[in-house]
Design a protein around this motif. Sequence first.
Motif, mmCIF file in Angstrom:
data_model
loop_
_atom_site.group_PDB
_atom_site.id
_atom_site.type_symbol
_atom_site.label_atom_id
_atom_site.label_comp_id
_atom_site.label_asym_id
_atom_site.label_seq_id
_atom_site.Cartn_x
_atom_site.Cartn_y
_atom_site.Cartn_z
ATOM 1 N N SER A 1 59.846 39.788 26.236
ATOM 2 C CA SER A 1 58.782 40.350 26.971
ATOM 3 C C SER A 1 59.534 41.627 27.764
ATOM 4 N N ARG B 1 46.473 38.702 26.741
ATOM 5 C CA ARG B 1 47.846 38.023 25.675
ATOM 6 C C ARG B 1 47.446 38.133 24.005
ATOM 7 N N THR C 1 52.082 41.575 26.411
ATOM 8 C CA THR C 1 53.754 40.226 26.693
ATOM 9 C C THR C 1 53.041 39.294 27.726
ATOM 10 N N ALA C 2 54.368 38.454 27.360
ATOM 11 C CA ALA C 2 54.497 37.846 29.185
ATOM 12 C C ALA C 2 53.573 37.706 30.810
ATOM 13 N N GLU D 1 50.683 39.537 30.274
ATOM 14 C CA GLU D 1 49.608 38.736 31.050
ATOM 15 C C GLU D 1 49.474 37.918 32.126
ATOM 16 N N TRP E 1 45.711 30.605 30.295
ATOM 17 C CA TRP E 1 46.881 30.169 30.100
ATOM 18 C C TRP E 1 47.315 30.676 28.277
ATOM 19 N N ASP E 2 47.971 31.369 27.925
ATOM 20 C CA ASP E 2 47.770 31.355 26.100
ATOM 21 C C ASP E 2 49.462 30.952 25.827
ATOM 22 N N HIS F 1 52.908 31.280 23.915
ATOM 23 C CA HIS F 1 53.829 31.539 22.608
ATOM 24 C C HIS F 1 54.673 31.367 22.373
ATOM 25 N N GLU G 1 57.832 30.890 28.445
ATOM 26 C CA GLU G 1 56.748 30.489 28.171
ATOM 27 C C GLU G 1 56.560 29.696 29.638
#
Lengths: 612, 134
Positions: free
Chosen positions: A94, A299, A304-305, A308, A341-342, A344, A350
């Motif tokens: 990010s 995402r 980016t995180a 998101e 949530w994704d 990644h 994360e």
Amino acid sequence: MPAKTSAKTLKTAKNGRKSARTVARRAATPAKKAASQRKPVTRPAKSSKTHGTRSFDPAAVRKLAKDLERWAQEDLERSKQKLPLRKEAFTTDSGIPIPDVLTLVDRRNEVQERIGLPGQFPFTRGVQPTMYRGRLWTMRQFAGFGTPADTNKRFKYLISQGMTGLSTAFDMPALMGYDADHPMSRGEVGKEGVAVSSLKDFEILFDGIPLDKVTTSMTINASAIIALCMYIAVAEKQGVPMSKLGGTIQNDMLKEYIAQKEWIVPPRPAVRIVIDMIEFCTKHMPKWHPVSISGYHIREAGATAVQELAFTLADGIGYVEECVKRGMNVDDFAPRLSFFWDVHNDFFEEIAKFRAARRIWAHVMRDRFGARDPRSMQLRTHAQTAGVSLTAQQPYNNVVRTAIQALAAVLGGTQSLHTNSLDETYALPTEEAVTIALRTQQYLAYESGVDRVVDPLAGSYYVEYLTDETEKRALEYIRRIDEMGGIIRAVEEGYPQKEISESAYRFQREVETGERWILGVNAFKNEEETPIDLLKIDEKVAHEQIERLQQVRRERNQAAVDAALAKVEAACCGTDNLMPPVLEAVKAYATLGEISDVFRKVWGQYREGGAF
Amino acid sequence: MAEKKLRILVAKPGLDGHDRGAKVIARALRDAGMEVIYTGLHQTPEMIVSAAVQEDVDAVGLSIMSGAHMTLFPAVIDLLKKENAGDILVFGGGIIPNDDIPKLKEMGVAEIFTPGSSTQAIVEWIQKNVAARA
């Protein structure tokens, strides 16, 4: 371009710091008040001078600060001269800067109340005091392809292999509100999920699955109200009342306009339907999650995180605001809101994202919406490993990527998890591939030992730093969205969409310049690719679906269908809750396409422009 | 003498909403000096062909993620021929299994770019294979 971007990042960081401080200050006082009202769940802070409890002995910190200075000037410099750093600056995915080292000195102003204890406000360490020591996360593999009978068989297989919750993927026509025989459905029936057009299909889909025993998640949004009503109707036929149904319907329309882009009508009427469903479920379906506020698609579209986190929480705030406007009491519905949530590649970022999400949401619900029930402040979440991180090249590497992403979700404290299969860049997964994906979660749960400890990374200088930084940056985005007049307005103006496109393009540039490595794609490439077995969806599926649909239309009571659809239309035009008339319509075997046509007739078909 | 700019229609047929790839490609082609028109999502083959003809493009790039490629590519190619615009080159990308690529090429698709293709490779392919229509 890059200069502009970095300037923006810097500004964000600066403003972000301010808002995070504000939150910290707010955190201290009401937490104490709440604690004195309830049983003494947390030891009251002794010192209020530092807006909370100071964690560390100042003398020890001063000594370390001196040591650190010497270390940086001598050891670090010497080492860098001998062997220069591989990069000029290290950042997370990010763009959060990663310092040479983090120590107690960086955490010297740590406010313990911001980290708290598991199961206590602000839930940074997790929503339950026991976490996986009490109950493992739900292993929920998203499945759906071909005919309802095909998917029913896959459900039963996954349950036999130890899966603990169902998760249904619908095909594109169902998601967009078209029946299998609509011209828009050409070539798409049963391809990306299971084909359903009427209650008849739902009856086959859940045949022999006791709906009072399993919990079911349904990934459907624009036509979610129809799917939920069909599920209620099937359960009723099994003798299970809706009050006993447990599960989740995704039903997050705001993220559809932002990222996933499966819609029927424009944002405002779409959100009205979402709120109708939250209201109905609050009254009649106490075990159901009427919306799963989803970062996953945001995402996957390139965010980016931090983006998101920010856009998803902003969506959540939007739904809560709309419910409150309707006169609902926050503590009546907020405990049933759930998130998705994704997860990644950037492992620590994360984990930090999950922790920051819980902390922000807890504050939003308590301080902004005045929630009093702690359950309203707890962000419960499903997670899925990042489909977008998988590569078509050297597909077996995807097993490794997924395993590490899944570990991050578990260390982040997810309540439920889907692990992607190695073949998903090509097609929906084969049974063999999905079994490996499920085994990956089972390995984490039963062999790795990570199930034995609650939030093991709390207190890690790096993870706490990243938790703070993602929080600050997300809060800055949320502040900007508030200034724009809220998320619905921001979405109508295309603001999150544009931010995401920028990030997606930047990511692609990084891959093409070689700044970012992707194994098998721009690094360690193999000339020869090993082909893998793929799941193929036969065109026979479409014929079979269309035949069944036509049979349903022939055999049903058309007068009852027409009357029910008229009631749906009346509710659309007025303010009555849409759930009862839609439920009546699906029970009369009105199809998904016919009910969606009513929505299109009343509110118009939504179209997005061709900006890029 | 200024060379005529290539005009490319980037199109998203079918019902899926995965437009990340289409948008990244559209932007990369524009950055490479082409004139790019993006259709937006959920286009029928008819809508795509009508846009291609109206905009007088040199090529159409289809982005398909939904598994409907064996239906939608030939539909676009057939309709272009019907509109006497068979000289507009059709290429595409997305989630397309290797086995399907030769079949698509037989149907008249000029090139297929699968996941992991660089935008640079796509730009170069267009510059080499797409000629500006007179």
